[in-house]
Design an enzyme around this catalytic site. Structure first.
Site, short mmCIF file in Angstrom:
data_model
loop_
_atom_site.label_atom_id
_atom_site.label_comp_id
_atom_site.label_asym_id
_atom_site.label_seq_id
_atom_site.Cartn_x
_atom_site.Cartn_y
_atom_site.Cartn_z
N CYS A 19 0.96 -1.18 0.29
CA CYS A 19 -0.01 -0.04 0.12
C CYS A 19 0.99 1.28 -0.02
O CYS A 19 1.81 1.46 0.74
CB CYS A 19 -0.90 0.07 1.26
SG CYS A 19 -2.02 1.29 1.28
N CYS B 139 0.06 5.14 6.80
CA CYS B 139 -0.52 5.03 8.04
C CYS B 139 0.66 4.33 9.19
O CYS B 139 1.17 3.06 8.92
CB CYS B 139 -1.45 3.73 8.12
SG CYS B 139 -2.86 4.55 6.89
N CYS C 233 0.36 0.61 10.24
CA CYS C 233 0.02 -0.50 9.34
C CYS C 233 1.23 -1.34 8.62
O CYS C 233 1.97 -0.85 8.02
CB CYS C 233 -0.84 0.23 8.26
SG CYS C 233 -1.56 -1.40 7.06
N CYS D 51 -16.10 -10.21 5.91
CA CYS D 51 -15.44 -8.77 5.31
C CYS D 51 -14.32 -9.07 4.55
O CYS D 51 -13.43 -9.99 4.75
CB CYS D 51 -15.24 -8.03 6.70
SG CYS D 51 -16.17 -7.76 7.85
N CYS E 268 -19.03 -7.35 3.75
CA CYS E 268 -18.80 -6.16 4.18
C CYS E 268 -17.16 -6.17 3.52
O CYS E 268 -16.51 -7.08 3.10
CB CYS E 268 -18.41 -6.04 5.63
SG CYS E 268 -17.37 -4.59 6.43
N CYS F 255 -19.42 0.99 8.68
CA CYS F 255 -18.42 0.37 9.89
C CYS F 255 -17.43 1.39 9.76
O CYS F 255 -16.45 1.50 8.95
CB CYS F 255 -18.14 -0.93 9.20
SG CYS F 255 -16.90 -1.76 10.59
N ARG G 183 -17.64 -3.20 18.24
CA ARG G 183 -17.03 -4.30 17.89
C ARG G 183 -15.65 -4.26 18.77
O ARG G 183 -14.87 -3.40 18.42
CB ARG G 183 -16.86 -4.36 16.35
CG ARG G 183 -16.10 -5.86 16.13
CD ARG G 183 -16.16 -5.72 14.45
NE ARG G 183 -17.45 -6.05 14.14
CZ ARG G 183 -17.87 -5.76 12.99
NH1 ARG G 183 -17.21 -4.79 12.05
NH2 ARG G 183 -19.26 -5.87 12.66
#
Length: 320
Positions: A54, A58, A61, A98, A130, A190, A262
């Site tokens: 990616c 972040c 991550c 998901c 999801c 979400c 969650r």
């Protein structure tokens, strides 16, 4: 009946968040019972359908291409592999499946067409579908809705004030724009955040304020505890104390009574007793399976045994 509010002020949230913990948990548990069956917990399974590489930065991550982690870069999975994983998750008790791709944003190409096909096929299995694919345009959100996508995950991560300390490759408004596209398309949102990234209590209050003042509360609010991954900038952060997780869960439950709250990333590091207190405080959804994208989480067998010991059982899928 507790009223649904979308005009919470930071001061009101601060007053709730800093209540004595025993009072906060009691209030949250009371609200929870007004809106949900306290004996039911939604089990969601999350599969990384495209891993690593990616371009974002972040700080938490391991899939960011710029960090040296143990995550390998893999192309988009094929349809049969995804369907097999969904079937395994369903048989293990998951009602929501998901699919996550390490993209900065969705592009209108063959890979997105393949994801739309995955969504359609998983929906046929009577599971809630999801996706979490990065930033979306309005038209892409509508295509996902037409394919059968029920929910879209796009976490805002932290407060707007602290966001620039964690991510520089996109703006906070980019997150909010995607959430608006998702809501406008008729897909449920979400969205939650991560604690333990060096933020203050005020940042956590700011995170909750953003979520609780959206034009519609998120259908699901994941409360993530930072998983400290070697090679990422946040690898050496201090452990998040149990009290902080409980405060976040309980405050989220009071602010957003109808939402599923969650327990998500970091649950593997929580004891059974710590998770029990979070369920008492209004958590009613978990991610289960071998991995949460690329980080370890509890497996289905362990989770089902834990829920049974608490007198809890899996919630059935809502396919409307």
């Amino acid at each position: 009946m507790t009223a649904i509010k979308n005009d919470w002020t930071p001061e009101e949230i601060r007053e709730i968040y800093f209540k004595p913990l025993i009072e906060l948990v009691f209030e949250a548990a009371t609200v929870h019972r007004k809106f949900h069956n306290p004996q039911k917990v939604q089990i969601a399974s999350l599969l990384s359908i495209k891993t690593g590489g990616c371009p974002e930065d972040c700080a938490y991550c391991p899939q960011a291409a710029r960090y040296q982690t143990d995550v390998d870069v893999n192309k988009l999975l094929d349809l049969d592999t995804v369907i097999g994983a969904a079937q395994k998750a369903k048989e293990a008790g998951a009602s929501r499946f998901c699919m996550g791709a390490a993209w900065r944003e969705v592009r209108d190409n063959r890979d997105f067409d393949k994801v739309l096909e995955m969504v359609t096929e998983v929906k046929k299995m009577d599971m809630e579908v999801c996706c979490t694919l990065g930033m979306l345009t309005d038209s892409q959100a509508r295509k996902l809705k037409e394919a059968g996508c029920k929910a879209y995950n796009h976490n805002i991560d932290t407060s707007e004030d602290y966001y620039g300390e964690i991510i520089s490759t996109r703006k906070y408004d980019d997150r909010l724009n995607t959430l608006n596209h998702v809501m406008d398309a008729g897909i449920t949102v979400c969205s939650g955040g991560i604690i333990g990234m060096g933020e203050t209590d005020e940042d956590r209050i700011g995170l909750l304020h953003t979520l609780a003042t959206l034009k519609k509360h998120p259908e699901s609010v994941p409360i993530n505890k930072l998983v400290r991954i070697k090679g990422t900038p946040l690898a050496d952060q201090e452990e998040v104390p149990m009290e902080s997780m409980v405060r976040m869960v309980a405050t989220a439950r009071i602010l957003m009574p109808q939402s599923m709250v969650r327990l998500s990333a970091g649950r593997k590091e929580m004891s059974t007793a710590e998770q029990f207190i979070c369920f008492m405080a209004g958590a009613n959804s978990i991610h289960s399976g071998e991995k949460l994208l690329t980080t370890p989480t509890a497996n289905f067998e362990e989770d089902l045994e834990m829920l049974k010991s608490f007198g809890l059982s899996p919630l059935q899928a809502n396919l409307e």
